[in-house]
Design an enzyme around this catalytic site. Structure first.
Site, PDB file in Angstrom:
ATOM      1  N   THR A 130       0.836  -1.201   0.000  1.00  0.00           N
ATOM      2  CA  THR A 130       0.000   0.000   0.000  1.00  0.00           C
ATOM      3  C   THR A 130       0.869   1.248   0.000  1.00  0.00           C
ATOM      4  O   THR A 130       0.630   2.188  -0.762  1.00  0.00           O
ATOM      5  CB  THR A 130      -0.944   0.001   1.217  1.00  0.00           C
ATOM      6  OG1 THR A 130      -1.858  -1.091   1.103  1.00  0.00           O
ATOM      7  CG2 THR A 130      -1.741   1.297   1.288  1.00  0.00           C
ATOM      8  N   HIS A 147       4.228 -10.427   2.889  1.00  0.00           N
ATOM      9  CA  HIS A 147       3.336 -11.449   3.446  1.00  0.00           C
ATOM     10  C   HIS A 147       2.533 -12.205   2.391  1.00  0.00           C
ATOM     11  O   HIS A 147       1.809 -13.142   2.712  1.00  0.00           O
ATOM     12  CB  HIS A 147       2.397 -10.834   4.496  1.00  0.00           C
ATOM     13  CG  HIS A 147       1.292  -9.991   3.938  1.00  0.00           C
ATOM     14  ND1 HIS A 147      -0.010 -10.427   3.883  1.00  0.00           N
ATOM     15  CD2 HIS A 147       1.289  -8.733   3.437  1.00  0.00           C
ATOM     16  CE1 HIS A 147      -0.774  -9.477   3.371  1.00  0.00           C
ATOM     17  NE2 HIS A 147      -0.008  -8.441   3.095  1.00  0.00           N
ATOM     18  N   CYS A 157      -9.250  -6.909   2.058  1.00  0.00           N
ATOM     19  CA  CYS A 157      -9.389  -5.499   2.397  1.00  0.00           C
ATOM     20  C   CYS A 157     -10.833  -5.030   2.270  1.00  0.00           C
ATOM     21  O   CYS A 157     -11.178  -3.962   2.753  1.00  0.00           O
ATOM     22  CB  CYS A 157      -8.497  -4.651   1.493  1.00  0.00           C
ATOM     23  SG  CYS A 157      -6.737  -5.027   1.702  1.00  0.00           S
TER      24      CYS A 157
END
Length: 403
Positions: free
Chosen positions: A79, A207, A330
């Protein structure tokens, strides 16, 4: 079906996150205690950790085929990398105030694009077809001498559809625009060689490839202008200030090393398991595969069940120890259908029935077979409930018999 507590859980939500590999954890541990130094310090404690950062940078460089290790900038995750890439492009290109992206990008890109649109930046959002493939003609028409950056994901997180980023980057360069790709789902799952492309910036996250959370990287081609998002110290060649997350960087480096070593083998193995899962689910009937089935990630299968609620299916799978998802983690908690599926104009009968199965190198054959067994029972029950509801609705709509 009752929960089988004695059976080990099955994790098929690897596009949301992956478990850190034991070798990754082992590589990180020394840097929490014995080798705790600040890498920017000039004394022995700092100097002794510097080689580990260099090695991690080279491992990431090798995985994505970058020409130089200093093209890798460590960040807190994809992000941050996405935001940095887009905002940098706008800052360094005078007279260019337009962005080109797609309707199916991750929220890390789309939310920023919406905010920039409110600030006066013109945003071109390119549509996709029913298979999630980009409208190349619309993309080409949107590019101009006003384009600052085109930000197009390498592979979609919900359907696995792979975009032709190499040719898209070439098109962007032809008008003098920069090209950025959110490659979070692609890195470590398909071969990438940035040296052979016109891609200027690329985002990745630890991740997603069996590394730790809270660490990512931004590839920045060495010959482009760059403006950092975070100012402060001199870390990362002044491109990202802040004390280096040494354990996280080491973990990402180890994960990149393992991904590169097993990439081809993982592709073959995971793809075979995904196809077995898909064939078994389609044999149940009343469902379709979403996305470009001829050009997608080897680990991803998005199955839409006709007139069934994916939320109920995912819930019942979870109750039986099987983790799947509705799409992007998300967007979890939203009652609205996925923006990706709406962009693909999925038929209303299937729109709310899409379940994403995403595998990893840790997925086993017996797990796939158990998922098929459990899913057959769940979908049978759900269809029986649907028929019962339809019958009751039909009865209630019948006119009352005369007395």
């Amino acid at each position: 079906m009752q929960s089988e507590l004695s059976v080990r859980p099955i994790y098929l939500d690897n596009n949301a996150t992956t478990p850190a590999h034991p070798l990754v954890v082992a590589a990180m541990l020394p840097f929490f205690s014995g080798q705790f130094g600040n890498a920017s310090s000039g004394h022995a404690f700092g100097i002794e950790v510097a080689p580990a950062l260099t090695q991690a940078r080279r491992n990431v460089q090798a995985l994505i085929g970058a020409a130089f290790d200093h093209e890798i900038v460590f960040t807190s995750g994809a992000t941050e990398s996405d935001n940095t890439a887009i905002l940098s492009a706008l800052a360094v290109q005078e007279g260019r105030d337009e962005i080109v992206t797609t309707t199916v990008e991750h929220s890390a890109v789309l939310s920023l694009a919406e905010e920039l649109g409110r600030r006066g930046i013109k945003i071109h959002v390119i549509p996709v077809d029913a298979s999630g493939r980009l409208d190349i003609e619309s993309y080409g028409n949107a590019l101009s001498e006003r384009t600052s950056v085109a930000s197009i994901m390498w592979a979609n997180n919900e359907t696995g559809t792979i975009f032709p980023v190499k040719s898209l980057a070439k098109m962007a360069r032809s008008v003098g625009a920069l090209f950025h790709t959110d490659a979070v789902q692609a890195v470590g799952r398909i071969p990438i060689d940035l040296k052979t492309t016109d891609i200027d910036m690329l985002s990745l996250s630890g991740h997603k490839l069996h590394g730790p959370k809270g660490i990512g990287a931004l590839y920045v081609r060495k010959d482009i202008k760059f403006r950092p998002l975070i100012f402060g110290g001199v870390q990362e060649r002044r491109r990202r200030a802040g004390t280096e997350n040494v354990p996280g960087i080491v973990g990402l480096g180890k994960a990149a090393e393992l991904a590169a070593a097993h990439l081809i083998q993982d592709q073959i193995q995971i793809c075979a398991l995904r196809d077995r899962l898909e064939r078994g689910i389609l044999a149940l009937g009343g469902c379709i595969v979403l996305g470009d089935i001829k050009n997608r990630l080897p680990n991803t299968s998005n199955i839409a069940f006709e007139r069934l609620e994916a939320e109920a299916i995912v819930h019942h799978l979870n109750r039986d120890g099987i983790a799947t998802s509705l799409g992007s983690a998300c967007a979890c908690g939203s009652m609205e259908p996925s923006h990706v599926l709406r962009a693909m104009r999925v038929a209303p009968a299937f729109l709310r029935g899409a379940v994403r199965f995403s595998l990893s190198r840790e997925t086993a054959l017996d797990e796939i077979d158990r998922v098929l067994q459990v899913l057959a029972h769940i979908t049978s029950e759900q269809r029986a409930l649907l028929r019962a509801c339809q019958e009751r609705a039909g009865e209630s709509s019948q006119p009352a018999e005369p007395l």
